[in-house]
Design an enzyme around this catalytic site. Structure first.
Site, short mmCIF file in Angstrom:
data_model
loop_
_atom_site.label_atom_id
_atom_site.label_comp_id
_atom_site.label_asym_id
_atom_site.label_seq_id
_atom_site.Cartn_x
_atom_site.Cartn_y
_atom_site.Cartn_z
N GLU A 1 51.03 47.57 36.21
CA GLU A 1 51.78 48.43 37.01
C GLU A 1 50.76 49.63 37.04
OE1 GLU A 1 54.34 48.14 38.64
OE2 GLU A 1 55.35 46.59 37.51
N CYS B 1 52.13 57.78 39.75
CA CYS B 1 51.38 56.50 40.45
C CYS B 1 51.94 56.48 41.91
CB CYS B 1 51.48 55.44 39.90
SG CYS B 1 53.21 55.15 39.59
#
Length: 486
Positions: free
Chosen positions: A254, A288
């Site tokens: 991720e 993110c």
């Protein structure tokens, strides 16, 4: 609060709290006021080996445990988090400079993911599949992968560690967790304490607080773990993937993002402003999924820009422990310096600063930049700080082209008065997730989470988590007699 951190400033290996044996210490600082929260002597490569061997030793008995028994431990862990929520929230504020709002947001999601992990213990099911061979029965079992290595980031350390640790344990695996060195407690030893108090047997969760400068790639190369779950930058993720591939390990990655929030000409401008401000500035932009780029149709550019800048200018910057603070510190001084230099360089290259945030310690006030050249590097990179880039466009096709002009593909959003129009635009953007008439920062326990391109490999959450942390095993049974050619 200081005793809270010092009590957890140890390695946790095979059910024992112990000092590391490395030659230097990781110092855990409060990024807002510089208070020294704890000092942790780093774990060595030998201690990483001990952690993995303890995990391997404990894992099979745990996999053989009735899944209802595993579920009971997860349920207890959830109750502990609920009971200690205020204390954990204070720790998030102190260790990573999260605002009160951010701490509450992280804890809410952490509890939701723990609730899903409770259910995951009972989720794996097998199959009986037909065979072309007479008398044969094909049984397909779903079994734990074994031992999982988890490497978590500093921005949502409690949530993002739990997001891998809890389901991996629920599904019968053992775990070795390495938190980020800036958040060793919230991302590591605090989680070990929760599961220890929940009755998790020794060896099943081990936490090693260390750094690549001490252990090199020992955490990745070790022969025991079959899967590495990594959350962090794409630069480090690329290295993790390379090492895992060389050692025939699976990797769930991720990674970073450069998400676009698109405001079409028929959008509710006031609502789009609210969504964009939150999507860019939540946790100081250290997310993110944050909306790095805010793309606005020229038909509404003037109105949107005026309202957006006014709202951003009203954000309160300061002490994250103050409930009225909306922008707290960046995680460390190097990050604050990097963001400040990036803004200055982009302006020097010709961009216009509608707001040019100053720096005071690790506090970086918000910036809003526009008039950015299409080939500017800033449009193609992840900015882990409170900087918004406003980019005008003419029509859907140009919006899609600009949104896709990035090496990343994690999240995004489209604002429009026509939902199906938004869906059509969203389908054209190469990204793992996109949200119509909402922000870009979302994570839900049962919906696949992950990115395309440089934003990662694989998915987590719900069935995707079962796929990630288990493997399939085929056992055939011949009830009759097979015929062999010799």
């Amino acid at each position: 609060m200081s005793s809270f951190f010092t009590d957890l400033a140890h390695q946790y290996i095979d059910g024992e709290w112990r000092p590391g044996k490395g030659s230097w210490d990781i110092i855990d600082f409060n990024p807002y006021d510089g208070e020294r929260l704890a000092s942790i002597t780093v774990a060595t490569a030998d201690e990483v080996d001990q952690a993995y061997r303890a995990a391997e030793q404990a894992q099979q008995a745990w996999a053989d445990t009735n899944p209802y028994g595993r579920r009971a431990v997860l349920e207890k862990a959830l109750r502990i988090v609920e009971e200690r929520e205020a204390e954990i929230g204070d720790a998030i504020v102190a260790e990573l400079g999260g605002t009160r709002l951010k701490a509450a947001f992280e804890l809410h999601l952490a509890k939701e993911f723990l609730r899903e992990a409770v259910q995951l213990a009972l989720r794996p099911t097998g199959q009986i599949l037909p065979s072309p061979t007479e008398g044969k029965e094909n049984r397909v079992y779903r079994v734990p992968v074994g031992v999982v290595g988890v490497i978590s980031p500093f921005n949502f350390p409690f949530l993002l560690s739990l997001k891998s640790v809890a389901p991996a344990l629920a599904l019968g695996n053992a775990v070795v967790l390495k938190p980020h060195q800036n958040t060793p407690v919230c991302g590591g030893t605090l989680i070990a304490k929760v599961f220890e108090d929940a009755g998790l047997p020794a060896g099943l969760l081990n936490v090693v607080v260390t750094d690549i400068a001490e252990i090199g790639d020992a955490l990745l190369e070790h022969p025991i773990p079959q899967l590495i779950s990594f959350t962090g930058s794409d630069k480090v993720g690329r290295h993790v993937a390379t090492v895992c591939a060389a050692n025939l390990k699976q990797a769930v990655l991720e990674l970073g993002g450069n998400s676009a929030l698109i405001v079409l000409d028929d959008a509710d401008v006031d609502y789009a402003v609210d969504a964009a401000v939150f999507s860019r500035y939540v946790h100081q932009g250290q997310v993110c999924m944050a909306a790095n780029r805010i793309l606005v149709d020229r038909a509404v550019e003037k109105e949107f820009t005026e309202k957006f800048v006014a709202k951003v200018a009203s954000l309160r910057v300061g002490d994250p422990a103050d409930p009225s603070t909306q922008i707290g510190p960046l995680i460390n001084s190097s990050q604050a310096d990097a963001v400040s230099k990036l803004v200055d360089q982009t302006v020097a290259d010709g961009a216009t600063a509608l707001l040019h945030g100053g720096v005071e310690g690790n506090l970086v006030s918000p910036s809003v930049l526009t008039g950015i050249a299409p080939d500017s590097p800033v449009l193609h990179q992840e900015i882990f700080g409170p900087v918004a880039l406003l980019v005008p466009f003419d029509g859907e096709d140009e919006a899609v082209r600009i949104a896709n002009d990035t090496p990343y593909g994690l999240s995004g959003a489209v604002h429009t008065g026509n939902i199906e129009r938004g869906v059509r635009v969203g389908q054209r953007i190469r990204t793992g997730m996109i949200h119509i008439n909402d922000g870009t920062v979302h994570d839900e326990p049962i919906v696949p989470f992950g990115g395309e391109k440089n934003s990662g490999l694989g998915r987590l959450n719900g069935e995707a988590t079962v796929e990630a942390f288990t493997t399939q095993k085929w056992i055939s049974v011949q009830h009759g007699r097979s015929q062999f050619p010799f």
